[in-house]
Design an enzyme around this catalytic site. Structure first.
Site, short mmCIF file in Angstrom:
data_model
loop_
_atom_site.label_atom_id
_atom_site.label_comp_id
_atom_site.label_asym_id
_atom_site.label_seq_id
_atom_site.Cartn_x
_atom_site.Cartn_y
_atom_site.Cartn_z
N HIS A 1 -5.57 -5.85 2.77
CA HIS A 1 -4.53 -5.04 2.77
C HIS A 1 -4.18 -4.88 4.39
CE1 HIS A 1 -5.61 -2.38 -0.82
NE2 HIS A 1 -6.20 -3.58 -0.88
N HIS B 1 0.02 4.20 0.71
CA HIS B 1 0.01 5.15 1.86
C HIS B 1 0.54 4.60 3.18
CE1 HIS B 1 -3.76 5.64 -0.99
NE2 HIS B 1 -3.24 6.81 -0.99
N HIS B 2 0.61 3.43 3.26
CA HIS B 2 1.15 3.23 4.41
C HIS B 2 2.64 2.21 4.37
CE1 HIS B 2 -2.96 3.55 5.65
NE2 HIS B 2 -2.43 4.19 6.75
N CYS C 1 0.92 -1.27 -0.21
CA CYS C 1 -0.05 -0.03 0.11
C CYS C 1 0.83 1.21 0.11
CB CYS C 1 -0.95 0.08 1.12
SG CYS C 1 -1.23 1.57 1.93
N CYS D 1 -2.72 -2.72 5.88
CA CYS D 1 -2.91 -1.63 6.79
C CYS D 1 -4.37 -1.58 7.38
CB CYS D 1 -2.61 -0.24 5.79
SG CYS D 1 -3.61 -0.21 4.32
N GLN E 1 -5.05 -0.48 -5.05
CA GLN E 1 -5.36 -1.73 -5.58
C GLN E 1 -6.37 -1.30 -6.83
OE1 GLN E 1 -7.31 -4.72 -3.16
NE2 GLN E 1 -8.66 -5.39 -4.82
ZN LIG Z 1 -2.81 1.54 3.28
#
Ligand SMILES: [Zn+2]
Length: 231
Positions: free
Chosen positions: A192, A125-126, A123, A194, A164
């Site tokens: 995910h 974002h993380h 991911c 996260c 995704q």
């Molecule tokens: Zn994430």
């Protein structure tokens, strides 16, 4: 309230006017292309690994870890090598799989489905894993592709920091270009980390995304495809 509005705004302008605090853990999709800087490949892989090792060492030191410990001292180099050579190697176009096409000598004109392709991504974002399965399908426009190349194309785009939705569309777009047809379908079902290991800590949910192009974009074809991929 903001959360609900943002989740449907998965378009180019989704971030406009919102700060990262507004967005929080929502996963926004901002376009088909992975956002890369113009000079993304100016540094050699060797130089990138050297830089990442230095920077990751600093992260570990800031967190208070003792880098003289035998178990930890090689970690910055290991992480750097893993980022560049493995889990983010799909950022570099030089790692794109070489694809050979063959004539459709069998005159096979129904859909071909490659299902349950192992998918490991991260991911963006993380920077934690996305783990799942991809299913891809196409109807030949005269050319066929080696089956393992379908897996390799999925893996190439998965080896990037991803969301995704973008991953799904990047795979579909690549297959459309290579196979010279709109008749492409891509379905991804993934967990995910996260979402499961932090934040909301939901261990059972998974995320499904789909692309149905050309002849696949009919209720009958979608049903047929779903029948093939159900276990
Ligand atoms: Zn994430």
């Amino acid at each position: 309230m903001k959360t609900e509005t943002l989740q449907v705004k998965t378009n180019e302008k989704a971030l406009n006017g919102f700060t990262i605090d507004d967005i929080g853990d929502d996963h926004l999709y901002t376009g088909l292309k992975t956002p890369l800087k113009k000079d993304a490949f100016k540094l050699s892989d060797t130089k990138k690994k050297e830089r990442i090792a230095i920077l990751f060492e600093e992260i570990m030191e800031v967190m208070g870890l003792d880098l003289t410990d035998d178990s930890l001292k090689g970690t910055p180099q290991r992480v750097a090598k893993m980022y560049i050579d493995e889990i983010f190697s799909g950022l570099n176009p030089k790692n794109k799989p070489k694809v050979a096409l063959f004539d459709n000598k069998y005159q096979y004109n129904q859909m071909l489905v490659e299902k349950n392709i192992t998918l490991y991504s991260n991911c963006e974002h993380h920077f934690v894993p996305i783990i799942g399965k991809a299913h891809v399908a196409y109807i030949s426009s005269g050319k066929v592709i080696g089956l393992s190349k379908l897996n390799r194309i999925v893996q190439y785009y998965a080896k990037r920091p991803q969301v995704q939705e973008r991953l799904t569309n990047q795979i579909a777009n690549e297959l459309k270009t290579i196979l010279d047809t709109e008749d492409i379908a891509v379905i991804i079902d993934a967990k995910h980390l996260c979402v499961s290991s932090r934040g909301i800590k939901d261990e059972t949910s998974s995320t499904i995304t789909a692309f149905y192009g050309g002849a696949f974009n009919t209720p009958q074809k979608i049903l047929e495809l779903q029948n093939y991929i159900k276990n």
